[in-house]
Design a protein around this motif. Structure first.
Motif, PDB file in Angstrom:
ATOM      1  N   ALA A  95       0.840  -1.206   0.000  1.00 42.76           N
ATOM      2  CA  ALA A  95       0.000   0.000   0.000  1.00 42.76           C
ATOM      3  C   ALA A  95       0.875   1.256   0.000  1.00 42.76           C
ATOM      4  N   GLN A  96       1.960   1.246   0.765  1.00 44.24           N
ATOM      5  CA  GLN A  96       2.865   2.394   0.791  1.00 44.24           C
ATOM      6  C   GLN A  96       3.501   2.626  -0.583  1.00 44.24           C
ATOM      7  N   GLN A  97       3.944   1.543  -1.235  1.00 44.32           N
ATOM      8  CA  GLN A  97       4.550   1.672  -2.555  1.00 44.32           C
ATOM      9  C   GLN A  97       3.555   2.203  -3.574  1.00 44.32           C
ATOM     10  N   LEU A  98       2.286   1.754  -3.435  1.00 43.61           N
ATOM     11  CA  LEU A  98       1.249   2.203  -4.372  1.00 43.61           C
ATOM     12  C   LEU A  98       0.960   3.685  -4.177  1.00 43.61           C
ATOM     13  N   VAL A  99       0.864   4.136  -2.946  1.00 40.97           N
ATOM     14  CA  VAL A  99       0.616   5.558  -2.665  1.00 40.97           C
ATOM     15  C   VAL A  99       1.783   6.409  -3.186  1.00 40.97           C
ATOM     16  N   ALA A 100       3.017   5.934  -2.976  1.00 35.10           N
ATOM     17  CA  ALA A 100       4.187   6.695  -3.447  1.00 35.10           C
ATOM     18  C   ALA A 100       4.183   6.820  -4.967  1.00 35.10           C
ATOM     19  N   ALA A 101       3.824   5.734  -5.668  1.00 35.07           N
ATOM     20  CA  ALA A 101       3.787   5.780  -7.138  1.00 35.07           C
ATOM     21  C   ALA A 101       2.684   6.715  -7.621  1.00 35.07           C
ATOM     22  N   GLU A 102       1.528   6.708  -6.961  1.00 31.28           N
ATOM     23  CA  GLU A 102       0.423   7.591  -7.360  1.00 31.28           C
ATOM     24  C   GLU A 102       0.797   9.061  -7.149  1.00 31.28           C
ATOM     25  N   LEU A 103       1.497   9.364  -6.039  1.00 35.24           N
ATOM     26  CA  LEU A 103       1.943  10.742  -5.791  1.00 35.24           C
ATOM     27  C   LEU A 103       2.955  11.177  -6.856  1.00 35.24           C
ATOM     28  N   GLN A 104       3.851  10.258  -7.207  1.00 34.36           N
ATOM     29  CA  GLN A 104       4.832  10.573  -8.230  1.00 34.36           C
ATOM     30  C   GLN A 104       4.148  10.852  -9.572  1.00 34.36           C
ATOM     31  N   LEU A 105       3.080  10.088  -9.862  1.00 28.87           N
ATOM     32  CA  LEU A 105       2.355  10.305 -11.115  1.00 28.87           C
ATOM     33  C   LEU A 105       1.696  11.674 -11.129  1.00 28.87           C
ATOM     34  N   GLU A 106       1.124  12.070 -10.002  1.00 28.05           N
ATOM     35  CA  GLU A 106       0.504  13.396  -9.936  1.00 28.05           C
ATOM     36  C   GLU A 106       1.527  14.495 -10.181  1.00 28.05           C
TER      37      GLU A 106
END
Length: 324
Positions: A212-223
């Protein structure tokens, strides 16, 4: 005429009463010897046969008062049973007595006569039996009672030992069955764990939070990348980040499925675990009962005669029926 008949009846009654009283006072005397038998021993309290309240039923734990009272009443009957009486008569001190000599060696006739002389009844609010024997001779009364108590207590001790042996055998078999069922349950559990590859209670461990942490970090990077100036490098980074997000989303879904599958296996395993716990508790309980049985030396509810007071010195009986 009616008054004459009534007076005649009253006169006969007075004469009969006076004759009976004179026969009691002047005729051949009868003597009675008494003793107490302690049937149950209160826990942590030594029995005192001279003070019946010491054996009060309230002090007896783990016993049904109703069942104990029924057993005590039964013992009052059994102590006068033909088997006990005949063995009493076979006692050396009785066979050589003048009382037994009157029966010319007829044990059955002597037992019938002794049954008429023996009285036994429970002491109210206590676990005691009051036993008495009457005889024309004070020595015979005391001697008969002493032999009766000895025979009765010996028979109760033998019966108690037999009951303990029988009950121990039953409890040992029950405990062995419980241990065997526990072992079978454990084998079934081990086989289930091996066949279903259930290695631990939580196979995912810290995987889900970390994913979940890795997924949130990737989504923030995409934004952040989507708000950056539009150039070839940014476009390539956005595509790579989207692939990373898809990877972690797929990993999260796979891990969730594994967790659900594992939970279902644990639910299937729960009845086996409960059966093992139940059989283990049953084995422990039977072991405690077996230990208590060996420590007390008697089965619950069985009135084992722990001791008896010595027969009292025979005293003359001042009230009895003429045919006694």
């Amino acid at each position: 005429m009616r008054k004459l008949v009534l007076g005649f009846v009253v006169l006969l009654f007075l004469l009969a009463t006076g004759g009976w009283f004179a026969w009691i006072q002047l005729g051949e005397p009868h003597y009675r010897s008494e003793a107490m038998i302690q049937l149950y021993t209160p826990p942590h309290m030594p029995p005192d046969l001279q003070t019946p309240h010491v054996a009060n039923l309230v002090a007896l734990e783990g016993q049904s008062i109703g069942a104990m009272m029924r057993e005590i009443r039964n013992q009052a009957v059994l102590i006068r049973s033909d088997e006990v009486l005949q063995e009493t008569i076979q006692w050396p001190s009785i066979k050589s007595s003048d009382w037994f000599a009157r029966f010319d060696g007829d044990v059955r006739a002597a037992a019938t006569d002794l049954a008429r002389r023996v009285d036994a009844h429970p002491v109210p609010d206590a676990t005691l039996l009051r036993v008495s024997v009457e005889a024309r001779d004070s020595v015979d009364a005391q001697r008969l009672l002493d032999a009766l108590l000895t025979v009765y207590i010996q028979k109760r001790e033998v019966q108690a030992e037999n009951l303990v042996a029988q009950q121990s055998a039953v409890l040992i078999r029950e405990r062995e069955r419980a241990i065997e069922e526990t072992r079978r349950g454990q084998l079934e559990r081990d086989r289930f764990l091996q066949e279903n590859d259930v290695a631990s209670l939580d196979p995912t461990g810290p995987a889900l939070p970390w994913i979940a942490q890795q997924l949130v970090a990737a989504e923030l990077q995409l934004e952040l990348l989507e708000t950056a100036p539009d150039d070839p490098d940014t476009t390539s980074a956005i595509e790579q980040t989207k692939k990373t997000i898809a990877y972690w989303q797929n990993a999260q879904a796979t891990t969730h499925m594994q967790a659900r599958d594992h939970m279902q296996k644990l639910l299937m395993l729960r009845p086996i675990e409960k059966a093992i716990e139940r059989d283990q508790r049953r084995s422990d309980t039977i072991g405690e009962r077996l230990l208590a049985l060996r420590l007390t030396g008697t089965v619950p509810g069985f009135a084992r005669a722990t001791r008896a007071a010595a027969p009292t010195e025979a005293e003359r009986v001042w009230w009895r029926w003429p045919w006694d």
